[in-house]
Design a protein around this motif. Structure first.
Motif, short mmCIF file in Angstrom:
data_model
loop_
_atom_site.label_atom_id
_atom_site.label_comp_id
_atom_site.label_asym_id
_atom_site.label_seq_id
_atom_site.Cartn_x
_atom_site.Cartn_y
_atom_site.Cartn_z
N VAL A 125 0.36 4.32 3.08
CA VAL A 125 -0.73 4.27 2.11
C VAL A 125 -2.08 4.13 2.81
N ALA A 126 -2.14 3.38 3.90
CA ALA A 126 -3.41 3.14 4.58
C ALA A 126 -3.19 3.03 6.08
N LEU A 127 -4.23 3.36 6.84
CA LEU A 127 -4.18 3.33 8.30
C LEU A 127 -5.48 2.78 8.86
N ARG A 128 -5.37 2.01 9.91
CA ARG A 128 -6.52 1.65 10.72
C ARG A 128 -6.32 2.30 12.08
N VAL A 129 -7.33 3.03 12.53
CA VAL A 129 -7.18 3.85 13.72
C VAL A 129 -8.34 3.59 14.67
N ALA A 130 -8.01 3.38 15.94
CA ALA A 130 -9.01 3.26 16.99
C ALA A 130 -9.10 4.60 17.71
N ALA A 131 -10.29 5.17 17.77
CA ALA A 131 -10.52 6.43 18.47
C ALA A 131 -11.67 6.25 19.44
N PRO A 132 -11.74 7.05 20.48
CA PRO A 132 -12.86 6.92 21.41
C PRO A 132 -14.23 7.03 20.73
N ALA A 133 -14.29 7.81 19.64
CA ALA A 133 -15.58 7.98 18.95
C ALA A 133 -15.87 6.86 17.97
N GLY A 134 -14.91 6.00 17.67
CA GLY A 134 -15.13 4.92 16.72
C GLY A 134 -13.87 4.59 15.96
N GLU A 135 -14.04 3.83 14.90
CA GLU A 135 -12.91 3.35 14.09
C GLU A 135 -12.79 4.13 12.80
N LEU A 136 -11.56 4.39 12.37
CA LEU A 136 -11.28 4.98 11.07
C LEU A 136 -10.49 3.97 10.24
N ALA A 137 -10.94 3.74 9.00
CA ALA A 137 -10.18 2.94 8.03
C ALA A 137 -9.89 3.87 6.86
N LEU A 138 -8.64 4.26 6.72
CA LEU A 138 -8.25 5.32 5.79
C LEU A 138 -7.29 4.79 4.74
N GLY A 139 -7.52 5.14 3.48
CA GLY A 139 -6.60 4.78 2.41
C GLY A 139 -7.13 3.67 1.54
N ARG A 140 -7.92 4.01 0.54
CA ARG A 140 -8.48 3.02 -0.37
C ARG A 140 -7.65 2.89 -1.65
N THR A 182 -0.39 0.36 6.42
CA THR A 182 0.10 -0.22 5.17
C THR A 182 1.09 0.75 4.57
N VAL A 183 2.29 0.24 4.26
CA VAL A 183 3.35 1.11 3.77
C VAL A 183 3.92 0.56 2.47
N GLN A 184 4.48 1.46 1.68
CA GLN A 184 5.17 1.06 0.46
C GLN A 184 6.49 0.37 0.82
N VAL A 185 6.83 -0.65 0.07
CA VAL A 185 8.11 -1.33 0.24
C VAL A 185 8.81 -1.41 -1.11
N ARG A 186 10.09 -1.70 -1.08
CA ARG A 186 10.89 -1.85 -2.29
C ARG A 186 11.76 -3.09 -2.16
N PRO A 187 12.24 -3.60 -3.27
CA PRO A 187 13.17 -4.73 -3.16
C PRO A 187 14.42 -4.34 -2.38
N VAL A 188 14.93 -5.29 -1.62
CA VAL A 188 16.20 -5.05 -0.91
C VAL A 188 17.25 -4.65 -1.94
N PRO A 189 17.97 -3.55 -1.70
CA PRO A 189 18.91 -3.08 -2.72
C PRO A 189 20.03 -4.09 -2.98
N GLU A 190 20.38 -4.17 -4.24
CA GLU A 190 21.48 -5.05 -4.65
C GLU A 190 22.81 -4.50 -4.17
N GLU A 234 2.77 -7.53 -5.66
CA GLU A 234 2.39 -6.90 -6.92
C GLU A 234 2.27 -5.38 -6.76
N SER A 235 1.63 -4.95 -5.67
CA SER A 235 1.52 -3.51 -5.40
C SER A 235 2.72 -2.98 -4.64
N ARG A 236 3.55 -3.88 -4.12
CA ARG A 236 4.69 -3.55 -3.27
C ARG A 236 4.22 -2.76 -2.04
N LEU A 237 3.33 -3.41 -1.29
CA LEU A 237 2.78 -2.86 -0.07
C LEU A 237 2.87 -3.90 1.03
N ALA A 238 3.11 -3.43 2.26
CA ALA A 238 3.12 -4.32 3.42
C ALA A 238 2.14 -3.79 4.45
#
Length: 529
Positions: A229-244, A272-280, A167-171
């Protein structure tokens, strides 16, 4: 799927080939290539720096991922020691002892990555995130002096398609997925990312994000950082969850601190990245334009006023002559004009309409269709690096570099970089052939991608470093950025500092101190320690 990346060159070793005798003769007479380069030693014959990781730390790290996913054997260390720049390949051929990681870890989860970073922070062990190993700017070769050891985090096991939101066309995907694997999994469900850089067959999604990769279809799909669109990141100082959300006004976009950070701030464990339908329909046309100036004007018109092809690139006169003459006639100069490739992907009617509109613009610029060139480009689009390996074997020095600027500055930047390469290498007694193409276009500007070849000097690594220094200075003096899509690594670090200025570099240092207080992540990459 492609075979494992060759440890001593590019791609699938089974696809490499020797240069024809006619090409070898042209190298001798045209570039003065008189001696072949020693072939790389067998992998088991490479001399690697001795491991120095404390045994107690090695045991803790191995226990974290499981003994089956912790490798310290000679071949595993060698395969993770270098990227795939010409300097890297020359180092493999030089015979000198090579720096190499003490231990290669293949974590299977975000939690395991976090645990590894905690152990390495406590023990002051350098950590290098590793995707496909395709960096051409020294991006996996840390400054590990002063650390208790050096480990590689190979992210190959983090290779799942976690979720497809149609629905959002995200993977939501793992960073260790290579380009072909991601496209195969998404394609089976009718979707594509549309990101096809020349490294596509071997590079990973995490690497695409960490280096701000740009694919050959960027005019239609966008750069990879446009798609994240979104990233999950492990850093020595902790975790980042970016992209709401797709866009937000909730302060600065912190995703931009991770995109392009090359593993120096944290380890991408999910994206998480945007995707599109496979081109015709996919169609690739070749167009011959009268000259580079006319071709650039036509590309600018398409980029600014449309219709914009999905793929849009333009070779200068020299690259057109070399490319269209074919691999058996390199440097013959038999082709004339400049070759443009215009590709179209999407629904059938929409593709046909854009193709017709773009054809009118290209014809108005004096272009004429080349019936074979478009299909030939699509067929051979990933073959270029194989030719580099064969030319290195023959004794030529071959390397690429790229930059980006606004349309108004393109002619000046093109001339300045060409002159810097020509003058530096000619002064060294090795006059070069210099090729260039517009590889990516935007409404406001374009990327210029250069390929240079000449005879190897006695010390080819020093020869190329000198040319790179002069070229970097020319880029910064004439309105260009030091990198459009290759990243920074170690090779462009000094130029990046000049491009950003003291305050910009200190801002990056502040981010690193916050996320990586012990400075263990990819030390010396992106910014000096």
């Amino acid at each position: 799927m492609p075979a494992e990346l060759s440890w001593s060159g590019w791609g699938d070793p089974a696809q490499s080939s020797d240069l024809p005798a006619a090409v070898l003769e042209l190298l001798r007479t045209g570039l003065g290539v008189t001696r072949a380069t020693p072939a790389p030693a067998a992998i088991e014959e490479l001399t690697l720096h001795a491991p120095r990781l404390p045994a107690a730390v090695a045991r803790r790290l191995s226990a974290t991922v499981g003994a089956a996913h912790a490798g310290d054997d000679h071949a595993t260390r060698a395969r993770h020691a270098l990227g795939r720049s010409t300097l890297d390949l020359l180092a493999l051929r030089a015979g000198a002892p090579l720096p190499a990681p003490d231990l290669v870890l293949t974590p299977g989860s975000h939690a395991e990555v976090m645990a590894i970073l905690e152990i390495c922070s406590d023990g002051r062990v350098a950590v290098v995130p590793f995707g496909g190993g395709t960096s051409v700017v020294g991006g996996v070769s840390p400054d590990a002096a002063g650390f208790a050891g050096w480990v590689v985090l190979d992210l190959a096991r983090l290779d799942a398609l976690h979720e497809l939101d149609t629905e959002s066309r995200l993977a939501r995907l793992g960073p260790g997925l290579r380009g072909p694997d991601a496209e195969a999994q998404l394609g089976a469900r009718g979707y594509t990312i549309g990101h096809f850089p020349q490294s596509f067959e071997y590079a990973s999604l995490g690497g695409f994000a960490a280096a701000r990769s740009s694919g050959q279809a960027s005019a239609g799909y966008g750069r990879f950082d446009d798609l994240v669109v979104a990233l999950r990141v492990a850093a020595p100082a902790g975790e980042l969850a970016l992209g709401r959300a797709p866009k937000s006004a909730a302060g600065p976009d912190l995703r931009q601190l991770v995109l392009g950070s090359e593993g120096a701030f944290g380890v991408i464990t999910e994206l998480t990245v945007q995707v599109r339908p496979v081109p015709e329909l996919r169609i690739y046309d070749g167009w011959r334009l009268p000259d580079f100036a006319a071709g650039c004007a036509a590309l600018r018109r398409l980029a600014q006023d449309g219709p914009v092809p999905t793929v849009l690139r333009l070779s200068d006169e020299a690259e057109t002559a070399v490319g269209l003459a074919g691999p058996n006639a390199i440097g013959s100069g038999t082709a004339t004009g400049c070759l443009a490739i215009a590709g179209y992907e999407g629904a059938g009617e929409e593709v046909r309409a854009r193709r017709a509109g773009a054809a009118a613009v290209l014809q108005d610029a004096g272009g004429r269709i080349d019936p074979e060139a478009g299909a030939a480009w699509a067929r051979e689009r990933y073959r270029g690096p194989y030719l580099r390996d064969a030319l290195l074997d023959a004794g030529a020095l071959v390397e690429t570099l790229e930059t980006v600027t606004f349309w108004r500055a393109v002619p000046e930047l093109y001339a300045a970089v060409t002159a810097a390469l020509r003058d530096t290498l000619t002064a060294a007694g090795t006059p070069p052939i210099i090729l260039c193409h517009v590889s990516h276009v935007y409404r406001a500007g374009a990327s210029l991608y250069f390929t240079v070849a000449c005879a190897q000097a006695q010390d080819p690594a020093a020869q190329w470093r000198a040319a790179k220094r002069m070229t970097g200075a020319a880029i910064l003096a004439h309105g260009g950025s030091i990198s459009h899509h290759h990243g920074i690594g170690r090779d462009h670090r000094d130029e990046l500092a000049r491009e950003l200025g003291d305050l910009g570099v200190e801002l990056l240092r502040s981010v690193k101190r916050t996320l990586d207080p012990s400075g263990i992540l990819n030390p010396g990459i992106l910014i000096a320690q």
